[in-house]
Design an enzyme around this catalytic site. Structure first.
Site, PDB file in Angstrom:
ATOM      1  N   VAL A 268      99.673  68.304  24.131  1.00 46.07           N
ATOM      2  CA  VAL A 268      98.287  68.775  23.935  1.00 46.07           C
ATOM      3  C   VAL A 268      98.019  69.325  22.533  1.00 46.07           C
ATOM      4  O   VAL A 268      96.880  69.651  22.204  1.00 46.07           O
ATOM      5  CB  VAL A 268      97.861  69.819  25.010  1.00 46.07           C
ATOM      6  CG1 VAL A 268      97.961  69.240  26.408  1.00 46.07           C
ATOM      7  CG2 VAL A 268      98.638  71.125  24.879  1.00 46.07           C
TER       8      VAL A 268
ATOM      9  N   ASN B 112      95.643  72.615  31.577  1.00 47.64           N
ATOM     10  CA  ASN B 112      96.462  73.668  32.176  1.00 47.64           C
ATOM     11  C   ASN B 112      97.690  74.034  31.336  1.00 47.64           C
ATOM     12  O   ASN B 112      98.209  75.142  31.458  1.00 47.64           O
ATOM     13  CB  ASN B 112      96.891  73.181  33.577  1.00 47.64           C
ATOM     14  CG  ASN B 112      98.018  73.978  34.164  1.00 47.64           C
ATOM     15  OD1 ASN B 112      97.823  75.112  34.605  1.00 47.64           O
ATOM     16  ND2 ASN B 112      99.231  73.416  34.151  1.00 47.64           N
TER      17      ASN B 112
ATOM     18  N   TYR C 223      98.936  85.658  23.204  1.00 47.94           N
ATOM     19  CA  TYR C 223      98.676  85.005  24.502  1.00 47.94           C
ATOM     20  C   TYR C 223      97.316  85.457  25.045  1.00 47.94           C
ATOM     21  O   TYR C 223      96.490  84.640  25.461  1.00 47.94           O
ATOM     22  CB  TYR C 223      99.801  85.367  25.474  1.00 47.94           C
ATOM     23  CG  TYR C 223      99.668  84.735  26.847  1.00 47.94           C
ATOM     24  CD1 TYR C 223     100.064  83.410  27.073  1.00 47.94           C
ATOM     25  CD2 TYR C 223      99.159  85.455  27.925  1.00 47.94           C
ATOM     26  CE1 TYR C 223      99.954  82.837  28.337  1.00 47.94           C
ATOM     27  CE2 TYR C 223      99.047  84.881  29.187  1.00 47.94           C
ATOM     28  CZ  TYR C 223      99.451  83.570  29.390  1.00 47.94           C
ATOM     29  OH  TYR C 223      99.339  83.000  30.638  1.00 47.94           O
TER      30      TYR C 223
HETATM   31  N1  LIG Z   1     102.594  81.954  35.631  1.00 40.08           N
HETATM   32  C1  LIG Z   1     101.675  82.884  35.449  1.00 40.08           C
HETATM   33  O1  LIG Z   1     101.844  84.067  35.787  1.00 40.08           O
HETATM   34  C2  LIG Z   1     100.346  82.502  34.896  1.00 40.08           C
HETATM   35  C3  LIG Z   1     100.139  81.327  34.186  1.00 40.08           C
HETATM   36  N2  LIG Z   1      98.907  81.073  33.655  1.00 40.08           N
HETATM   37  C4  LIG Z   1      98.654  79.863  32.892  1.00 40.08           C
HETATM   38  O2  LIG Z   1      98.807  78.728  33.751  1.00 40.08           O
HETATM   39  C5  LIG Z   1      99.224  77.597  32.994  1.00 40.08           C
HETATM   40  C6  LIG Z   1     100.447  76.978  33.630  1.00 40.08           C
HETATM   41  O3  LIG Z   1     101.490  77.945  33.586  1.00 40.08           O
HETATM   42  P1  LIG Z   1     102.768  77.915  34.537  1.00 40.08           P
HETATM   43  O4  LIG Z   1     102.656  76.851  35.528  1.00 40.08           O
HETATM   44  O5  LIG Z   1     102.996  79.310  34.954  1.00 40.08           O
HETATM   45  O6  LIG Z   1     103.862  77.588  33.441  1.00 40.08           O
HETATM   46  P2  LIG Z   1     105.130  76.635  33.431  1.00 40.08           P
HETATM   47  O7  LIG Z   1     105.906  77.055  32.263  1.00 40.08           O
HETATM   48  O8  LIG Z   1     105.760  76.560  34.768  1.00 40.08           O
HETATM   49  O9  LIG Z   1     104.441  75.192  33.153  1.00 40.08           O
HETATM   50  C7  LIG Z   1     103.806  74.890  31.956  1.00 40.08           C
HETATM   51  C8  LIG Z   1     103.913  73.394  31.703  1.00 40.08           C
HETATM   52  O10 LIG Z   1     103.255  73.129  30.466  1.00 40.08           O
HETATM   53  C9  LIG Z   1     104.029  72.156  29.765  1.00 40.08           C
HETATM   54  N3  LIG Z   1     103.724  72.188  28.331  1.00 40.08           N
HETATM   55  C10 LIG Z   1     104.130  73.099  27.407  1.00 40.08           C
HETATM   56  N4  LIG Z   1     103.726  72.745  26.187  1.00 40.08           N
HETATM   57  C11 LIG Z   1     103.023  71.577  26.332  1.00 40.08           C
HETATM   58  C12 LIG Z   1     102.339  70.720  25.433  1.00 40.08           C
HETATM   59  N5  LIG Z   1     102.327  70.938  24.106  1.00 40.08           N
HETATM   60  N6  LIG Z   1     101.724  69.619  25.941  1.00 40.08           N
HETATM   61  C13 LIG Z   1     101.760  69.357  27.260  1.00 40.08           C
HETATM   62  N7  LIG Z   1     102.412  70.110  28.161  1.00 40.08           N
HETATM   63  C14 LIG Z   1     103.026  71.215  27.698  1.00 40.08           C
HETATM   64  C15 LIG Z   1     105.472  72.557  30.070  1.00 40.08           C
HETATM   65  O11 LIG Z   1     106.368  71.495  29.802  1.00 40.08           O
HETATM   66  C16 LIG Z   1     105.367  72.923  31.528  1.00 40.08           C
HETATM   67  O12 LIG Z   1     105.610  71.798  32.375  1.00 40.08           O
HETATM   68  C17 LIG Z   1      99.434  78.105  31.568  1.00 40.08           C
HETATM   69  O13 LIG Z   1      98.283  77.833  30.802  1.00 40.08           O
HETATM   70  C18 LIG Z   1      99.601  79.609  31.752  1.00 40.08           C
HETATM   71  O14 LIG Z   1      99.250  80.321  30.612  1.00 40.08           O
HETATM   72  C19 LIG Z   1      97.851  81.899  33.832  1.00 40.08           C
HETATM   73  C20 LIG Z   1      98.007  83.060  34.519  1.00 40.08           C
HETATM   74  C21 LIG Z   1      99.246  83.430  35.141  1.00 40.08           C
HETATM   75  C1  LIG Z   2      98.175  91.499  33.371  1.00 38.26           C
HETATM   76  C2  LIG Z   2      97.993  90.152  32.792  1.00 38.26           C
HETATM   77  C3  LIG Z   2      98.306  89.078  33.782  1.00 38.26           C
HETATM   78  C4  LIG Z   2      98.767  87.896  33.027  1.00 38.26           C
HETATM   79  C5  LIG Z   2      98.982  86.682  33.870  1.00 38.26           C
HETATM   80  C6  LIG Z   2      99.660  85.664  33.016  1.00 38.26           C
HETATM   81  O1  LIG Z   2      99.020  84.833  32.374  1.00 38.26           O
HETATM   82  C7  LIG Z   2     101.039  85.867  32.922  1.00 38.26           C
HETATM   83  C8  LIG Z   2     101.713  85.358  31.966  1.00 38.26           C
HETATM   84  C9  LIG Z   2     102.961  86.008  31.601  1.00 38.26           C
HETATM   85  C10 LIG Z   2     104.153  85.236  31.639  1.00 38.26           C
HETATM   86  C11 LIG Z   2     104.959  85.606  30.558  1.00 38.26           C
HETATM   87  C12 LIG Z   2     104.204  86.420  29.701  1.00 38.26           C
HETATM   88  O2  LIG Z   2     104.574  86.890  28.654  1.00 38.26           O
HETATM   89  C13 LIG Z   2     102.834  86.443  30.181  1.00 38.26           C
HETATM   90  C14 LIG Z   2     101.945  87.625  29.992  1.00 38.26           C
HETATM   91  C15 LIG Z   2     102.417  88.930  30.489  1.00 38.26           C
HETATM   92  C16 LIG Z   2     101.384  90.009  30.407  1.00 38.26           C
HETATM   93  C17 LIG Z   2     101.982  91.328  30.795  1.00 38.26           C
HETATM   94  C18 LIG Z   2     100.970  92.406  31.034  1.00 38.26           C
HETATM   95  C19 LIG Z   2     101.604  93.576  31.659  1.00 38.26           C
HETATM   96  C20 LIG Z   2     100.644  94.691  31.902  1.00 38.26           C
HETATM   97  O3  LIG Z   2      99.996  95.120  30.948  1.00 38.26           O
HETATM   98  O4  LIG Z   2     100.566  95.119  33.048  1.00 38.26           O
END
Ligand SMILES: NC(=O)C1=CN([C@@H]2O[C@H](COP(=O)(O)OP(=O)(O)OC[C@H]3O[C@@H](n4cnc5c(N)ncnc54)[C@H](O)[C@@H]3O)[C@@H](O)[C@H]2O)C=CC1
Ligand SMILES: CCCCCC(=O)/C=C/[C@H]1C=CC(=O)[C@@H]1CCCCCCC(=O)O
Length: 265
Positions: free
Chosen positions: A65, A91, A151
């Protein structure tokens, strides 16, 4: 939009939230292009889903991306394979405060590119069928998060970009709705204690406290996030919506103050 037989393009879909979104779309009868830089995991995921839903329903496409050409050619291959494009899930995302420029390039740049390029395929006034784009933001985009400022900024950017598209004055011409989701901590590789500890040790995260906070937090399931994605695809009234969800609470649409209504004219 009714999902059955529609075609979806999901980035970062090899694992985690993107994989759960793919599963939910396939369950509803969609065709899905699983797009990711991680070809090994992406191919495994597609093999798994092909067994369950049929190998005509799902393909893996290598897509980075950060590169316009890569996204454009993956979108073209999706329409060549399935004959149309209706749903885009921007995503893909990372956390990396050391390589802050890469974090911006993937998390915000990837969403901006995926939306502009996707619009060329979806727009009703350019030969598409209209459609819906769903961008993955985060609760971190709605809060101050000193541990991961870059982030948090990327996710705030995704929210602003999505809301602005949702307010598009040309909607009647393009007929593409744009919405986003703000999940709190979700149970994926990104929030695994080992991953976070490993990243912290390499200086990729800003704070030691993060490991403790994340290991203590109640995490959402990836399916809970995918359910909101499906809701946003199906509900034609949602455009520019910002949906927040955290563990053990019902999903909420975030309402922003209209500061101009209070300004003396
Ligand atoms: N896990 C969490 O707590 C949260 C995640 N998110 C967001 O959700 C989305 C998905 O995250 P997760 O599933 O948790 O992460 P993950 O690390 O399990 O999956 C992310 C995927 O994105 C792919 N990726 C990374 N760089 C890329 C690129 N340049 N082009 C295409 N694909 C690429 C990776 O290979 C991986 O398969 C992210 O945007 C993340 O910021 C949002 C809130 C909470
Ligand atoms: C409170 C923010 C929720 C963030 C959800 C999310 O996108 C999580 C991503 C995390 C995974 C690895 C990280 O470094 C990301 C962000 C962590 C934010 C931590 C905030 C903690 C707090 O202030 O309570």
């Amino acid at each position: 939009m009714q999902i059955k037989d529609k075609v979806a393009f999901i980035t970062g879909a090899a694992q985690g939230i993107g994989k759960a979104v793919t599963d939910a779309l396939l369950q509803k009868g969609a065709y899905v292009a699983v797009c990711d830089v991680d070809s090994d995991t992406g191919e495994q995921t597609v093999t798994e889903f092909a067994k369950q839903y049929g190998d005509d329903r799902v393909i893996f496409l290598h897509c980075d991306v950060t590169k316009k050409d890569s996204i454009k050619s993956a979108m073209q291959r999706t329409t060549d394979k399935f004959g149309r494009l209706d749903i885009i899930g921007n995503n893909a995302g990372i956390t990396n405060e050391k390589q802050y420029d890469l974090c911006v390039d993937i998390n915000l740049g990837g969403v901006v590119r995926g939306t502009w390029l996707g619009l060329d395929f979806l727009r009703k006034d350019k030969g598409g069928n209209g459609g819906v784009i769903i961008n993955m933001a985060s609760m971190a985009g709605l809060m101050a998060v000193p541990m991961v400022p870059t982030y948090a900024a990327t996710k705030a950017g995704v929210i602003g970009f999505t809301r602005s598209w949702g307010a598009s004055m040309d909607y009647d011409q393009h007929q593409v709705r744009v919405n986003c989701i703000c999940p709190g901590f979700t149970d994926t590789q990104m929030t695994k204690e080992e991953t976070v500890e490993e990243k912290r040790a390499k200086g990729l995260l800003h704070s030691e406290a993060l490991v403790a906070i994340m290991s203590e937090s109640l995490k959402l399931s990836t399916n809970a996030v995918a359910d909101v994605f499906i809701q946003l695809v199906e509900d034609d009234t949602k455009n520019g919506a910002v949906m927040a969800l955290v563990s053990e609470q019902p999903v909420q649409e975030v309402k922003f103050p209209d500061i101009f209504t209070n300004v003396e004219k």
